[in-house]
Design an enzyme around this catalytic site. Structure first.
Site, PDB file in Angstrom:
ATOM      1  N   HIS A 289       0.803  -1.236   0.000  1.00 25.58           N
ATOM      2  CA  HIS A 289       0.000   0.000   0.000  1.00 25.58           C
ATOM      3  C   HIS A 289       0.836   1.287   0.000  1.00 25.58           C
ATOM      4  O   HIS A 289       0.282   2.367  -0.106  1.00 25.58           O
ATOM      5  CB  HIS A 289      -0.955   0.024   1.198  1.00 25.58           C
ATOM      6  CG  HIS A 289      -0.260   0.322   2.496  1.00 25.58           C
ATOM      7  ND1 HIS A 289       0.396  -0.631   3.211  1.00 25.58           N
ATOM      8  CD2 HIS A 289      -0.101   1.481   3.179  1.00 25.58           C
ATOM      9  CE1 HIS A 289       0.934  -0.091   4.290  1.00 25.58           C
ATOM     10  NE2 HIS A 289       0.647   1.193   4.302  1.00 25.58           N
TER      11      HIS A 289
HETATM   12  C1  UD1 Z   1      -2.169   5.357   5.781  1.00 22.69           C
HETATM   13  C2  UD1 Z   1      -0.925   5.884   6.483  1.00 22.69           C
HETATM   14  C3  UD1 Z   1       0.157   4.817   6.505  1.00 22.69           C
HETATM   15  C4  UD1 Z   1      -0.361   3.512   7.051  1.00 22.69           C
HETATM   16  C5  UD1 Z   1      -1.606   3.110   6.297  1.00 22.69           C
HETATM   17  C6  UD1 Z   1      -2.208   1.841   6.830  1.00 22.69           C
HETATM   18  C7  UD1 Z   1      -0.421   8.268   6.198  1.00 22.69           C
HETATM   19  C8  UD1 Z   1       0.451   9.227   5.488  1.00 22.69           C
HETATM   20  N1  UD1 Z   1      -0.355   7.012   5.752  1.00 22.69           N
HETATM   21  O1  UD1 Z   1      -1.856   5.140   4.416  1.00 22.69           O
HETATM   22  O2  UD1 Z   1       1.223   5.257   7.303  1.00 22.69           O
HETATM   23  O3  UD1 Z   1       0.642   2.523   6.903  1.00 22.69           O
HETATM   24  O4  UD1 Z   1      -2.564   4.165   6.408  1.00 22.69           O
HETATM   25  O5  UD1 Z   1      -3.197   1.361   5.966  1.00 22.69           O
HETATM   26  O6  UD1 Z   1      -1.114   8.636   7.115  1.00 22.69           O
HETATM   27  N2  UD1 Z   1      -9.320   4.885   1.619  1.00 22.69           N
HETATM   28  C9  UD1 Z   1     -10.543   4.304   1.476  1.00 22.69           C
HETATM   29  N3  UD1 Z   1     -11.104   3.727   2.589  1.00 22.69           N
HETATM   30  C10 UD1 Z   1     -10.488   3.717   3.791  1.00 22.69           C
HETATM   31  C11 UD1 Z   1      -9.224   4.282   3.905  1.00 22.69           C
HETATM   32  C12 UD1 Z   1      -8.637   4.880   2.812  1.00 22.69           C
HETATM   33  O7  UD1 Z   1     -11.128   4.285   0.414  1.00 22.69           O
HETATM   34  O8  UD1 Z   1     -11.062   3.193   4.767  1.00 22.69           O
HETATM   35  C13 UD1 Z   1      -8.705   5.573   0.486  1.00 22.69           C
HETATM   36  C14 UD1 Z   1      -8.505   7.048   0.823  1.00 22.69           C
HETATM   37  O9  UD1 Z   1      -9.626   7.810   0.535  1.00 22.69           O
HETATM   38  C15 UD1 Z   1      -7.309   7.401  -0.014  1.00 22.69           C
HETATM   39  C16 UD1 Z   1      -6.521   6.108  -0.058  1.00 22.69           C
HETATM   40  O10 UD1 Z   1      -7.407   5.046   0.273  1.00 22.69           O
HETATM   41  O11 UD1 Z   1      -7.685   7.755  -1.308  1.00 22.69           O
HETATM   42  C17 UD1 Z   1      -5.346   6.146   0.873  1.00 22.69           C
HETATM   43  O12 UD1 Z   1      -5.771   6.384   2.221  1.00 22.69           O
HETATM   44  P1  UD1 Z   1      -4.884   7.260   3.238  1.00 22.69           P
HETATM   45  O13 UD1 Z   1      -5.471   7.168   4.590  1.00 22.69           O
HETATM   46  O14 UD1 Z   1      -4.658   8.622   2.678  1.00 22.69           O
HETATM   47  O15 UD1 Z   1      -3.448   6.586   3.232  1.00 22.69           O
HETATM   48  P2  UD1 Z   1      -3.018   5.054   3.322  1.00 22.69           P
HETATM   49  O16 UD1 Z   1      -2.384   4.707   2.038  1.00 22.69           O
HETATM   50  O17 UD1 Z   1      -4.111   4.171   3.825  1.00 22.69           O
END
Ligand code: UD1
Length: 352
Positions: free
Chosen positions: A198
């Protein structure tokens, strides 16, 4: 009675916050209050963790989700400042390195509340990682730093942070050891690998992702792979022409207990997760970390983790070595004994 906010926003935070909650709830001097920023909001990335880990629904929900990193951080700060103004706790405890953690840490500090960082001092020395920025900022303003491994203490010392630094062990491992005995049997019959990816550096760039994917496809011809797909990775995979093979089983993100039930029996974990590097070391499952560096060097020096790089060739070379020479043996690091959160609670009791 004292109050303490435990901040959680993303999946690994819930696992660590659970250990703290369980340790604090048994104390007679403090009331733990769980704050969920909303950064992870899908049921599989959030709610199921609260059920599996037997923690109550969050007491405070900031409901901030989506957006760019700056939007996330800014919106969380605005929402958390409002919550703090209404009802300030005696201490704010932040766990890990996600945007939610840094945002709430800065907000708490600006409002003048004592700040504890759990999992402090880890450094990848790679400032292209958003988490590294979050770690440095959070540590630099924390009043109390609780550290999982000795590299964290030396990193903080080098940065001039020597007071109120405590090597206490690993709260993620606390949760692991608490939950493990609750699993029902169902051991796998054939060797398999588990994979998760991820990190933006691996999954946001088509060429990089396809190179790693090529390695997974080849490994899966020898050992089938189960691949729970993170939302970030899923969106990207659906926009690129990624070859799907039936030796890699794609699944939605798994709840904590389902995932644990799987990876604990895996012959190999292939991942870019921070937490899984530590969890596999704690259960002595071989782990390939698909990165060029790690902020968790003890998992390599003492545990079962190997840094395998991010190219198809480097990953396949590591796999060939694994097949020819067998899995890496490891020991469980000092203080990764399931009692880190209890140690933290007893130290904090003396501090506030
Ligand atoms: C985040 C953390 C990372 C951690 C990871 C665990 C930061 C910078 N990164 O990364 O350190 O290892 O979480 O998973 O804080 N999304 C969904 N549904 C969800 C969650 C996210 O659709 O429940 C989508 C978001 O809208 C976004 C993407 O996935 O477009 C990434 O989510 P985001 O929370 O920004 O970062 P992660 O890659 O999950």
């Amino acid at each position: 009675m004292k109050t303490i906010h435990i901040i959680a926003g993303v999946r690994p935070n819930f696992v660590k916050a659970a250990a703290l909650y369980h340790a604090f709830k048994d104390e007679d001097w403090v009331i733990p209050i769980i704050v969920h920023t909303g950064q992870h909001y899908d049921i599989n990335m959030s709610d199921t963790f609260f059920r599996d880990l037997e923690i109550p629904d969050p007491h405070i929900c900031l409901n901030v989700n989506g957006g760019t990193h700056s939007e996330q951080v800014g919106n969380i700060m605005v929402a958390y400042e409002r919550a703090l103004m209404k009802n300030p706790p005696d201490m704010v405890a932040v766990v890990g390195d996600a945007n939610s953690i840094m945002a709430c840490a800065v907000t708490a500090k600006k409002v003048g509340i004592a700040l504890a960082h759990i999992e402090a001092g880890l450094r990848s020395r790679d400032l292209t990682m958003p988490e590294e920025i979050n770690r440095i900022i959070t540590d630099s303003i924390s009043d109390f730093c609780f550290v999982t491994e000795k590299s964290g203490v030396s990193n903080l010392t080098q940065e001039g942070k020597v007071d109120n630094v405590f090597l206490v062990g690993n709260v993620m491992v606390d949760t692991l050891f608490r939950q493990l005995p609750k699993l029902n049997g169902n051991n796998a019959s054939k060797p398999f690998a588990i994979a998760t990816l991820h990190r933006p550096a691996n999954v946001d760039n088509e060429t990089s992702f396809k190179d790693i994917w090529g390695a997974l496809v080849e490994i899966s011809q020898d050992m089938p792979i189960i691949f729970p797909v993170h939302p970030r990775t899923k969106v990207n995979m659906s926009t690129w022409d990624v070859s799907i093979v039936d030796t890699i089983e794609l699944t939605p993100p798994k709840p904590y207990m389902d995932f644990l039930g799987l990876w604990k029996d895996a012959a190999l974990a292939i991942t870019d997760s921070g937490g899984l590097q530590e969890e596999t070391t704690a259960l002595k499952v071989p782990c390939f970390t698909v990165r060029e560096n790690t902020e968790r060097p003890i998992t390599i020096d003492e545990g079962t983790n190997t840094l395998v790089g991010t190219t198809k060739k480097s990953i396949l070379d590591a796999y060939e070595n694994f097949k020819n020479n067998g899995p890496k043996n490891g020991i469980i690091p000092k203080l990764w004994d399931g009692k880190a959160a209890v140690r933290i609670a007893s130290i904090i009791k003396g501090l506030i």
